[in-house]
Design an enzyme around this catalytic site. Structure first.
Site, PDB file in Angstrom:
ATOM      1  N   ASP A  84     -88.251 150.183   9.586  1.00 38.44           N
ATOM      2  CA  ASP A  84     -88.853 150.802  10.767  1.00 38.44           C
ATOM      3  C   ASP A  84     -88.101 150.366  12.019  1.00 38.44           C
ATOM      4  O   ASP A  84     -86.872 150.242  11.985  1.00 38.44           O
ATOM      5  CB  ASP A  84     -90.338 150.405  10.820  1.00 38.44           C
ATOM      6  CG  ASP A  84     -91.221 151.472  11.425  1.00 38.44           C
ATOM      7  OD1 ASP A  84     -91.105 151.702  12.629  1.00 38.44           O
ATOM      8  OD2 ASP A  84     -92.040 152.067  10.698  1.00 38.44           O
ATOM      9  N   HIS A 122     -93.686 150.375  16.886  1.00 44.24           N
ATOM     10  CA  HIS A 122     -94.114 151.144  15.715  1.00 44.24           C
ATOM     11  C   HIS A 122     -94.084 150.300  14.439  1.00 44.24           C
ATOM     12  O   HIS A 122     -95.045 150.261  13.669  1.00 44.24           O
ATOM     13  CB  HIS A 122     -93.207 152.366  15.566  1.00 44.24           C
ATOM     14  CG  HIS A 122     -93.641 153.359  14.547  1.00 44.24           C
ATOM     15  ND1 HIS A 122     -93.198 153.326  13.234  1.00 44.24           N
ATOM     16  CD2 HIS A 122     -94.467 154.423  14.627  1.00 44.24           C
ATOM     17  CE1 HIS A 122     -93.729 154.332  12.560  1.00 44.24           C
ATOM     18  NE2 HIS A 122     -94.504 155.016  13.378  1.00 44.24           N
ATOM     19  N   SER A 157     -97.794 157.828   9.603  1.00 48.61           N
ATOM     20  CA  SER A 157     -97.127 156.530   9.685  1.00 48.61           C
ATOM     21  C   SER A 157     -98.113 155.392   9.465  1.00 48.61           C
ATOM     22  O   SER A 157     -97.751 154.329   8.947  1.00 48.61           O
ATOM     23  CB  SER A 157     -96.483 156.344  11.063  1.00 48.61           C
ATOM     24  OG  SER A 157     -95.306 157.088  11.191  1.00 48.61           O
TER      25      SER A 157
END
Length: 415
Positions: free
Chosen positions: A156, A217, A397
């Protein structure tokens, strides 16, 4: 729609962890059976006669060059393929090479018998309190099933490695962040190079990533899968597998062009080259082969849309290789609200493709779905760690790491 859509999938994993299903049901073969449910029909626009993705011809028509990922039948074919352009990334074990090519290079690749597919190295964006009880993970944790002994890879934007919710469980770090002036891409690795490994390499709280929107994220994803809020104030109680270890990987670059960021206001932005994702997947395989007990790699990113399996996706050889080694690649389905399609690499047959649900047991309005979807998990309003504290995010996600964490719990229960 009032169907118990995630209860029969992710909750089943937790039920297995609590002993309601025989241990022999949990094997690499069973993971393969779930991951391989997608149709095995080639997707994309390359054909058996022409392995070149047709839009590449348009992109090179005026003499321009383009980054492409070339997949060959075997590694013996790579030297011939590499002669068609400038090599920008090679791989240690996979039959893949990333090139910069012009129109003549595409024609040369099209004429080579050993070339399976040629696709653009496209830069893509990154696509708990309540949800842990929703999937039954709280009961598994009470029974001592916490993912202890397993390691999960979060591929990520890196992870805030010293975040209290994740502290002391990030065991390996790596950064694969291509630099390409033609694309306006610079590195997000803390040392400024395109590749960095070791302590601090994927720490998104430090270095150039810390100030960019979207760089929290990976920290949010890692917290859902493996966060531990024991003794912390204002933190979620726990992630799905609070004792699992984490491999933190940064696969994004910083982009400074509207072409890839969308608008001037959104520039700069973070985007991930497919080749960087392949580097990370290959590294996970190498770590597993060296003895790290990796059970799953999480990819909460993607692009495009596919209604049939994308057997020519450049990430397929790496995902297949991991599955053969007993490592599942868990991929977010995408947030386009498509009824019959998912993003890539969620369309790869060997990937575990995860859609999102709400707290009311319904498919999230934004979630992609259809015949290529394998599982649903909660993905709406999920509270987890971010660079500074905790925040709520929604998306497939957020759904994918619920499955990644559940696999660690399952592995602990049925080693």
């Amino acid at each position: 729609m009032n169907r118990r859509i995630w209860t029969t999938v992710v909750t089943t994993v937790m039920t297995m962890a609590l002993g309601a299903i025989p241990a022999h049901a949990v094997t690499t073969a069973s993971i393969t059976a779930v991951a391989g449910t997608a149709q095995d029909d080639p997707a994309g626009t390359a054909t058996a006669d022409d392995p070149i993705d047709p839009p590449l011809y348009d992109e090179t028509a005026d003499g321009d060059t383009v980054r492409v990922n070339v997949v060959t039948e075997n590694r013996d074919d790579l030297s011939s393929a590499a002669s068609a352009g400038e090599t920008v990334q090679s791989f240690s074990t996979l039959p893949i090479v990333t090139l910069r090519v012009d129109r003549a290079g595409l024609d040369e690749l099209a004429a080579q018998d050993g070339v399976i597919s040629v696709s653009e190295d496209v830069p893509v964006p990154p696509t708990l309190d309540e949800t842990v009880p929703l999937i039954g993970a709280d009961n598994a944790i009470k029974a001592g099933k916490t993912g202890k002994g397993s390691t999960i890879a979060v591929i990520d934007t890196g992870v805030a490695t010293n975040h209290p919710f994740l502290k002391n469980r990030v065991v390996t770090e790596a950064c694969f962040s291509p630099i390409d002036t033609a694309y306006g891409a610079t590195s997000l690795c803390p040392n400024g190079t395109a590749t960095q490994e070791g302590t601090g390499a994927a720490n998104s709280a430090n270095g150039p990533c810390a100030t960019l929107e979207g760089c929290d994220h990976g920290t949010h994803v890692a917290g859902i899968a493996a966060g531990n809020g024991t003794g912390l104030s204002q933190a979620p109680a726990t992630g799905v597998a609070p004792d699992a270890n984490i491999i933190a990987m940064q696969v994004f670059s910083k982009f400074n062009t509207e072409k890839y960021c969308g608008t001037a206001a959104a520039t700069p932005c973070v985007r991930s080259f497919t080749s960087a994702q392949i580097q990370a997947l290959e590294k996970v395989w190498e770590l597993q082969q060296a003895g790290t007990p990796v059970i799953a790699a999480n990819l909460s990113l993607g692009s495009a849309s596919y209604t049939t399996a994308c057997t020519k996706d450049a990430r397929k050889p790496a995902i297949d290789k991991l599955l053969t080694a007993g490592v599942a690649t868990v991929v977010a389905a995408g947030n386009n609200g498509l009824q019959t399609a998912v993003n890539a690499p969620a369309c790869v047959p060997a990937a575990l493709t995860v859609g999102s649900t709400t707290d009311d047991d319904e498919a999230s309005s934004f979630s992609n779905r259809g015949p290529l979807l394998d599982l649903y998990a909660p993905g709406t309003g999920i509270i987890s760690s971010v660079l500074n504290g905790y925040d709520s995010k929604s998306g497939t996600s957020m759904a994918a790491p619920h499955v990644t964490g559940a696999l660690a719990v399952l592995k602990q229960t049925y080693p």
